[in-house]
Write a protein that holds these residues in place. Structure first.
Motif: not given
Length: 342
Positions: A48, A167, A190, A192, A197-198, A290, A293, A315-317
């Motif tokens: 990300n 993002y 996602c 955080s 990103t969030h 991830t 998450t 969402l795969h970061t």
């Protein structure tokens, strides 16, 4: 909104795919789980931070910088990708690593530490956990200035209003894919962490009136603290983008039950989630972001938060290079270690 007017480098060539996870969906007996594959983004190893760096590096170049300085944990994906962007732009790059877990930095380690050396970081400074990271980066910047160079400091995770705009752009990309592929999503999930990103996703969904709820799974902070950080950054980002309306506190949703003993410390649920995705979908998650998450999403599904008919976008970061510094977690011995930690 002025997103299209901001300085931007291009490290991304086309939208990352949205993939239906048929096998995982069947395993969990619904809801329908999709994955936005930002692990496939450009720069070394993807992830990300690439979206954030498009705007951050462009801002650095606009200011005439010839050196990037940033910080992160010892296996920082953000540091890896910032260093990769620096190499692409022929800039110097200095890393400041925070040893959030005592004695966790080993210069010969695999994973991202190996990549820091392979990519050729100009320096790596390791500081104790809970250090003032901005102060530590300023110390490096002062040394760089003494050598006649022009440094640009990028905050941890690239998570300021400039980076979070990446993002906001991603939210618009998701919206375009929704229309192109006739998809509907009831929720986005996602990680955080540093919050860029969030926060950026919230701003993007708000700005295009596509109000899909975003659930952030905290990787280190309590729900109260993380929601405050996301809320503040989202509104700074909205202001940066000159939006006429802002994010309300009740639109910020963080789950904090999946941190375990702390940031980057393994949990058995994380280990199981990483193994499950590998074995059902052939997709690698990472143990810090991830993995936890996905463990959160699986638990929320099992608790009945979602209807079986819901469509959930995970969402795969990215971050899979960190797996190679944590291989022992995925042996029987690692399983026992996680259970003992909990």
């Amino acid at each position: 909104m002025i997103l299209h007017k901001l300085p931007r480098r291009r490290y991304i060539h086309g939208a990352t795919p949205i993939e239906f996870l048929k096998n995982l969906t069947q395993q969990l007996e619904g809801p329908q789980i999709f994955m936005k594959r930002d692990d496939l983004l450009g720069l070394t190893g993807g992830g990300n931070k690439t979206r954030k760096l498009e705007f951050l590096v462009a801002d650095a170049l606009a200011e005439g910088a010839d050196t990037l300085i940033t910080c992160g944990a010892v296996q920082s994906n953000h540091c890896r990708l910032t260093l990769s962007a620096a190499k692409k732009e022929q800039l110097s790059c200095h890393l400041v690593l925070e040893e959030r877990v005592k004695d966790s930095y080993h210069p010969e380690a695999n994973g991202n530490i190996f990549l820091f050396h392979l990519l050729g970081a100009d320096s790596i400074t390791v500081v104790p956990g809970k250090s003032d990271m901005l102060h530590e980066m300023e110390k490096v910047a002062n040394e760089v200035r003494k050598r006649g160079k022009r440094p640009y400091i990028i905050p941890g995770g690239g998570s300021n209003e400039i980076g979070a705009a990446g993002y906001t752009a991603c939210a618009h990309e998701i919206t375009a894919q929704i229309y192109e592929k006739s998809l509907t999503f009831d929720c986005i999930v996602c990680a955080s962490g540093s919050a860029g990103t969030h926060a950026g996703l919230l701003v993007g969904m708000h700005s295009n009136s596509h109000h899909i709820p975003v659930i952030g799974v905290s990787t280190g902070r309590s729900k109260t603290d993380q929601e405050k950080i996301v809320y503040n950054l989202a509104n700074k980002t909205a202001e940066h983008l000159k939006l006429k309306s802002f994010i309300s506190p009740d639109s910020v949703h963080v789950e904090d039950d999946y941190i375990g003993q702390g940031y980057s410390l393994p949990t058995d649920e994380m280990r199981q989630a990483v193994s499950l995705l590998a074995k059902t979908e052939g997709i690698l998650l990472d143990p810090v972001y991830t993995g936890k998450t996905m463990a959160g999403l699986i638990d929320l599904v099992q608790k009945g938060m979602f209807k079986k008919s819901d469509n959930i976008l995970f969402l795969h970061t990215g971050g899979s290079p960190a797996l190679y510094a944590n291989t022992s977690l995925f042996t029987e011995r690692g399983n026992n270690h996680c259970q003992n930690k909990d």
